[in-house]
Motif scaffolding. Structure first.
Motif, PDB file in Angstrom:
ATOM      1  N   SER A 163       0.841  -1.199   0.000  1.00  0.00           N
ATOM      2  CA  SER A 163       0.000   0.000   0.000  1.00  0.00           C
ATOM      3  C   SER A 163       0.872   1.245   0.000  1.00  0.00           C
ATOM      4  N   SER A 164       0.319   2.288  -0.562  1.00  0.00           N
ATOM      5  CA  SER A 164       1.034   3.555  -0.580  1.00  0.00           C
ATOM      6  C   SER A 164       0.046   4.693  -0.363  1.00  0.00           C
ATOM      7  N   ILE A 165       0.395   5.587   0.526  1.00  0.00           N
ATOM      8  CA  ILE A 165      -0.429   6.774   0.773  1.00  0.00           C
ATOM      9  C   ILE A 165       0.464   7.989   0.546  1.00  0.00           C
ATOM     10  N   VAL A 166       0.072   8.838  -0.379  1.00  0.00           N
ATOM     11  CA  VAL A 166       0.797  10.094  -0.574  1.00  0.00           C
ATOM     12  C   VAL A 166      -0.205  11.226  -0.385  1.00  0.00           C
ATOM     13  N   SER A 167       0.010  12.005   0.644  1.00  0.00           N
ATOM     14  CA  SER A 167      -0.946  13.065   0.983  1.00  0.00           C
ATOM     15  C   SER A 167      -0.255  14.422   0.915  1.00  0.00           C
ATOM     16  N   LYS A 168      -0.840  15.318   0.131  1.00  0.00           N
ATOM     17  CA  LYS A 168      -0.285  16.670  -0.001  1.00  0.00           C
ATOM     18  C   LYS A 168      -1.320  17.644   0.531  1.00  0.00           C
ATOM     19  N   SER A 169      -0.949  18.470   1.473  1.00  0.00           N
ATOM     20  CA  SER A 169      -1.916  19.402   2.054  1.00  0.00           C
ATOM     21  C   SER A 169      -1.382  20.823   2.030  1.00  0.00           C
ATOM     22  N   LEU A 170      -2.345  21.727   1.977  1.00  0.00           N
ATOM     23  CA  LEU A 170      -2.007  23.137   1.854  1.00  0.00           C
ATOM     24  C   LEU A 170      -3.031  23.921   2.664  1.00  0.00           C
ATOM     25  N   CYS A 171      -2.573  24.823   3.502  1.00  0.00           N
ATOM     26  CA  CYS A 171      -3.556  25.651   4.212  1.00  0.00           C
ATOM     27  C   CYS A 171      -3.114  27.094   4.266  1.00  0.00           C
ATOM     28  N   LYS A 172      -4.094  27.975   4.283  1.00  0.00           N
ATOM     29  CA  LYS A 172      -3.836  29.409   4.368  1.00  0.00           C
ATOM     30  C   LYS A 172      -5.057  30.123   4.912  1.00  0.00           C
ATOM     31  N   ASP A 173      -4.893  31.392   5.233  1.00  0.00           N
ATOM     32  CA  ASP A 173      -6.012  32.228   5.688  1.00  0.00           C
ATOM     33  C   ASP A 173      -6.808  31.607   6.831  1.00  0.00           C
ATOM     34  N   GLY A 174      -6.142  30.940   7.743  1.00  0.00           N
ATOM     35  CA  GLY A 174      -6.843  30.378   8.897  1.00  0.00           C
ATOM     36  C   GLY A 174      -7.431  29.000   8.659  1.00  0.00           C
ATOM     37  N   GLY A 175      -7.144  28.417   7.513  1.00  0.00           N
ATOM     38  CA  GLY A 175      -7.638  27.078   7.231  1.00  0.00           C
ATOM     39  C   GLY A 175      -6.869  26.037   8.039  1.00  0.00           C
ATOM     40  N   ARG A 176      -7.513  24.891   8.160  1.00  0.00           N
ATOM     41  CA  ARG A 176      -6.897  23.825   8.936  1.00  0.00           C
ATOM     42  C   ARG A 176      -6.925  22.550   8.097  1.00  0.00           C
ATOM     43  N   VAL A 177      -5.763  21.945   7.871  1.00  0.00           N
ATOM     44  CA  VAL A 177      -5.735  20.653   7.172  1.00  0.00           C
ATOM     45  C   VAL A 177      -5.061  19.630   8.065  1.00  0.00           C
ATOM     46  N   ASP A 178      -5.816  18.628   8.435  1.00  0.00           N
ATOM     47  CA  ASP A 178      -5.230  17.555   9.226  1.00  0.00           C
ATOM     48  C   ASP A 178      -5.214  16.276   8.406  1.00  0.00           C
ATOM     49  N   TYR A 179      -4.124  15.546   8.551  1.00  0.00           N
ATOM     50  CA  TYR A 179      -4.063  14.215   7.945  1.00  0.00           C
ATOM     51  C   TYR A 179      -4.317  13.204   9.050  1.00  0.00           C
ATOM     52  N   ARG A 180      -5.266  12.321   8.804  1.00  0.00           N
ATOM     53  CA  ARG A 180      -5.585  11.281   9.780  1.00  0.00           C
ATOM     54  C   ARG A 180      -5.552   9.969   9.010  1.00  0.00           C
ATOM     55  N   GLY A 181      -4.620   9.136   9.320  1.00  0.00           N
ATOM     56  CA  GLY A 181      -4.497   7.928   8.508  1.00  0.00           C
ATOM     57  C   GLY A 181      -4.203   6.704   9.341  1.00  0.00           C
ATOM     58  N   GLN A 182      -4.516   5.565   8.754  1.00  0.00           N
ATOM     59  CA  GLN A 182      -4.260   4.318   9.460  1.00  0.00           C
ATOM     60  C   GLN A 182      -3.672   3.283   8.516  1.00  0.00           C
ATOM     61  N   VAL A 183      -2.633   2.618   8.980  1.00  0.00           N
ATOM     62  CA  VAL A 183      -2.134   1.448   8.266  1.00  0.00           C
ATOM     63  C   VAL A 183      -2.163   0.302   9.266  1.00  0.00           C
ATOM     64  N   ARG A 184      -2.782  -0.789   8.842  1.00  0.00           N
ATOM     65  CA  ARG A 184      -2.888  -1.920   9.761  1.00  0.00           C
ATOM     66  C   ARG A 184      -2.382  -3.180   9.062  1.00  0.00           C
ATOM     67  N   PHE A 185      -1.433  -3.825   9.714  1.00  0.00           N
ATOM     68  CA  PHE A 185      -0.962  -5.123   9.211  1.00  0.00           C
ATOM     69  C   PHE A 185      -1.566  -6.191  10.105  1.00  0.00           C
ATOM     70  N   ASN A 186      -2.495  -6.940   9.559  1.00  0.00           N
ATOM     71  CA  ASN A 186      -3.084  -8.010  10.351  1.00  0.00           C
ATOM     72  C   ASN A 186      -2.178  -9.246  10.336  1.00  0.00           C
ATOM     73  N   PRO A 187      -2.467 -10.241  11.204  1.00  0.00           N
ATOM     74  CA  PRO A 187      -1.531 -11.372  11.347  1.00  0.00           C
ATOM     75  C   PRO A 187      -1.204 -12.094  10.032  1.00  0.00           C
ATOM     76  N   ASP A 188      -2.131 -12.103   9.070  1.00  0.00           N
ATOM     77  CA  ASP A 188      -1.884 -12.836   7.828  1.00  0.00           C
ATOM     78  C   ASP A 188      -1.106 -12.058   6.774  1.00  0.00           C
ATOM     79  N   SER A 189      -0.533 -10.907   7.151  1.00  0.00           N
ATOM     80  CA  SER A 189       0.025 -10.016   6.127  1.00  0.00           C
ATOM     81  C   SER A 189       1.519 -10.202   5.893  1.00  0.00           C
ATOM     82  N   ASP A 190       1.995 -11.441   6.028  1.00  0.00           N
ATOM     83  CA  ASP A 190       3.408 -11.730   5.815  1.00  0.00           C
ATOM     84  C   ASP A 190       3.968 -11.074   4.551  1.00  0.00           C
ATOM     85  N   GLY A 191       5.135 -10.457   4.689  1.00  0.00           N
ATOM     86  CA  GLY A 191       5.836  -9.938   3.514  1.00  0.00           C
ATOM     87  C   GLY A 191       5.185  -8.712   2.895  1.00  0.00           C
TER      88      GLY A 191
END
Lengths: 473, 259
Positions: free
Chosen positions: A348-376
């Protein structure tokens, strides 16, 4: 010179801030009750199983709390939203049958000529339903089903029943429950085994009436070895009361199949955009989200990919831009992605580009989960933010869960201001500070814009450039 | 003919005085070289003329044809006719070289008359070929991942496209192999003429074998301490800066002394 005109039309008010006075043919009025849910289902002449699904979801909606994280949603006046309305009696198939007023809307939106050609093979959502829909002939010949989700319930009920509400269950979150209860419109796509749907399938939709919610329901199934490239763009007129957009998107990418789902959202600054987008990728399948969020009052959106088969791939490429609304209040963008590795050798790949100005708010909230079967398995997360001024803010909030020792995870996050060194260099060639800033910002977003279809890239560039004006000094 | 006049220039970085009164006059049609040991203020001089905000001018003036440049923003100085080939050019990902050069040229044209691609590209590719640059360099991101030599060539390419009145070349020869040095020199020589003046900053005589200067200035301790023709550079190459300093009776410690 056409470009200059476009720029001139980008007034300081929301550029698509107009509203057409089309009277709805049918509406359930303000507010939501079990009766309204029944009315919606009846208006669509739905089978019992869908009515049951809606009613159960409505009960779930009543029970679930609003999200306890992220932006404040308490200002949404759920009692005064319009949950369902219908403007045209049926979806029309031919451009000549589209009401002039709606054509005019597209005219005002400045849909370029090239895109109008696309429109001949795409659906345009107007209000809560698509009024214009025509399957491009070669798609139809290939056996690709492309229609309103409402229509799919009637036409291919077994297929819908098999996948509908399976990836995003009504109890997933309050907005998903609400959508499940009152959903209307949205796109259904089925790509048969081994079929490569070549033309990007595009759909336009926008909110038009004040206080009207939009609850599209999109369901995509790409059968084994098939591929599809779906593009949607949204824009909305400015209107005084808050509007809610709570869509649910479910994408099933079966073995060896490929799906790219591209969204550009530019909601007007009174819209709450609270979406649930989820995909699953089976063995050796690829799911790509390309997601751009500009405008709106509040955005909460975390597209996910469940990597459920060996060697499945999931990617998310996103940009978020938060400025201020026409009254100078900062807008709040809380977006990110989730990648869930449930099988070996998934990436998996997540590429997040954020830009804020004039009092704006950009938050990145992300999750990566490797469950037990995710070998390699491998995951790569990259979050870059440019904060244009001291009034604006950004946070990167990654949650990583690793339940398998044999995986690899990379995470890079960078928050910066416009680089003085870059600015100096460009200015030393005679380029003004404003223009230099714009170039740096456009360059920053380029990894995203280069992935868009040409017309979208052009439109996005114009919007961002316009947004940059006045950000200097 | 244009004239760039630097008078009594004093510059500080972080409270420390680096330039202690530099006087220098350049005319178009002339090529000047500034030589001097490390840490003597050569780069400070070039950055202050261009207007790098990190450098604080405390006294003096820099005039282009009588117009005071100090106090003007960097982009206005550039449009007035100055160009600085930087020692460490910034990398700007996402912006192609061609786009950037077009932006620089458009900055000098009326807003409603931008240069067309058809006008721009033939000249750009011609100059790139002249500098032995592969055509794909036009579409690469500005300086992003360029080798040291590619960056220097790219600086010269910009100079050739912009055609400034005065170009300051800050150690354009550093890190170049002999072939690249020849190419870069060829670029400077190509612009040489009555409408162009240049100030080349260098440690070494080598560059001056390819671009023969009209005048050579030697800087030490934040001042110009000696001036002469090409012979002065040759003498320095042979005898070193320490000897010149001692001859002049200067009380300056050279940064690399005793190393």
């Amino acid at each position: 010179m056409e470009k200059d005109e476009t720029l001139r039309s980008l007034d300081h008010e929301y550029e698509y801030g107009f509203k057409d006075d089309i009277d709805p043919i049918y509406t359930t009025g303000e507010g939501l009750s079990e009766e309204v849910v029944r009315q919606i289902s009846a208006a669509k002449n739905e089978p019992d199983w869908m009515l049951d699904f809606r009613l159960k979801a409505y009960q779930t909606y009543l029970k679930l709390p609003l999200p306890t994280f992220g932006p404040d949603l308490t200002k949404i006046d759920f009692d005064h939203l319009n949950y369902f309305r219908r403007d045209a009696k049926k979806a029309v198939r031919d451009w000549s049958e589209v009401p002039d007023q709606i054509k005019e809307t597209f005219e005002k939106l400045g849909v370029p000529q090239a895109e109008r050609q696309y429109l001949a093979g795409s659906s345009a959502q107007y209000e809560s339903e698509v009024v214009y829909e025509k399957i491009k002939e070669d798609l139809a010949r290939q056996g690709v089903l492309f229609m309103l989700t409402d229509a799919a319930v009637q036409v291919v009920p077994d297929l819908v029943k098999k996948y509908f509400g399976k990836l995003v269950k009504p109890d997933d979150n309050k907005m998903a429950a609400l959508n499940s209860a009152v959903w209307s419109g949205g796109t259904f796509i089925y790509v048969p085994k081994g079929v490569q749907a070549k033309v990007p399938i595009q759909s336009y939709f926008r909110i038009n009436a004040g206080n009207s919610g939009q609850f599209e329901r999109t369901l995509i199934i790409v059968d084994e070895g098939g591929s599809v490239n779906y593009v949607e763009g949204c824009t909305a007129p400015n209107y005084s009361a808050d509007s809610l957009h709570a869509a649910v998107v479910e994408v099933n990418v079966l073995k060896d199949a490929y799906c790219r789902y591209t969204t550009i959202q530019n909601w007007s600054d009174n819209v709450y955009s609270l979406e649930t987008k989820r995909a699953q990728a089976l063995e050796n399948a690829t799911m790509e989200w390309v997601d751009g969020n500009l405008g709106s009052k509040v955005t909460m959106k975390y597209p996910s990919v469940y990597l459920n088969g060996p060697r499945a791939r999931g990617t998310m490429l996103s940009i978020a831009f938060a400025g201020c609304d026409t009254k100078g209040r900062g807008i709040d963008s809380d977006t990110g992605a989730r990648m869930v590795h449930n099988a070996p050798y998934t990436t998996s790949s997540i590429v997040s580009k954020s830009l804020c100005k004039d009092g704006g708010r950009v938050d990145y909230r992300g999750q990566v989960r490797f469950n037990p079967d995710s070998d390699g398995s491998l995951a790569h997360v990259e979050c870059d933010t440019i904060i244009m001024d001291d009034q604006s803010a950004s946070n990167t909030i990654p949650y990583n869960e690793v339940l398998n020792g044999n995986v690899s995870m990379e995470h890079e996050a960078k928050v910066s201001k416009i680089s003085e060194e870059q600015l100096y260099y460009l200015m030393s060639r005679g380029i003004s500070e404003a223009k230099a800033t714009e170039m740096i910002v456009m360059g920053f977003l380029e990894p995203f814009t280069k992935e868009l279809p040409m017309e979208y890239a052009v439109e996005l560039n114009r919007l961002i450039k316009y947004q940059m004006v006045g950000s200097i000094g | 003919m244009s004239e760039l006049t630097i008078s009594d220039l004093h510059v500080e970085i972080a409270g420390k005085e680096i330039l202690k009164g530099v006087n220098l006059t350049l005319k178009t049609g002339e090529i000047h070289a500034i030589m001097g040991p490390n840490g003597t203020g050569k780069s400070t001089l070039s950055e202050s003329i261009m207007g790098n905000p990190a450098y604080k001018v405390t006294r003096g003036s820099v005039k282009l044809d009588g117009q005071e440049l100090l106090g003007l923003p960097v982009d206005e100085r550039a449009r007035a006719g100055l160009f600085l080939a930087m020692q460490y050019p910034a990398e700007i990902p996402g912006v192609t070289n061609a786009e950037f050069i077009r932006g620089a040229l458009n900055a000098r044209r009326p807003e409603d008359d931008p240069i067309s691609v058809r006008e721009l590209l033939p000249e750009l590719y011609e100059k790139m070929a002249f500098l032995d640059m592969k055509p794909e360099m036009a579409q690469r991101y500005l300086n992003h991942g360029f080798s040291g030599g590619e960056k220097k060539r790219n600086e010269i390419l910009q100079m050739m496209m912009i055609k400034p009145k005065f170009a300051i070349l800050d150690e354009i020869d550093s890190g170049l192999d002999i072939d690249a040095l020849k190419v870069v020199s060829k670029g400077v020589n190509e612009l040489r003429g009555p409408a162009f003046g240049t100030l080349m900053i260098t440690h070494y005589q080598r560059l001056l074998d390819y671009v023969i200067p009209d005048k050579v200035h030697v800087m030490m301790g934040g001042r110009v301490v000696a001036e002469g023709g090409p012979d002065l550079a040759k003498r320095l190459e042979k005898e070193g800066y320490t000897k010149l300093r001692d001859e002049l009776g200067l009380d300056i410690e050279l940064t690399d002394e005793g190393v």
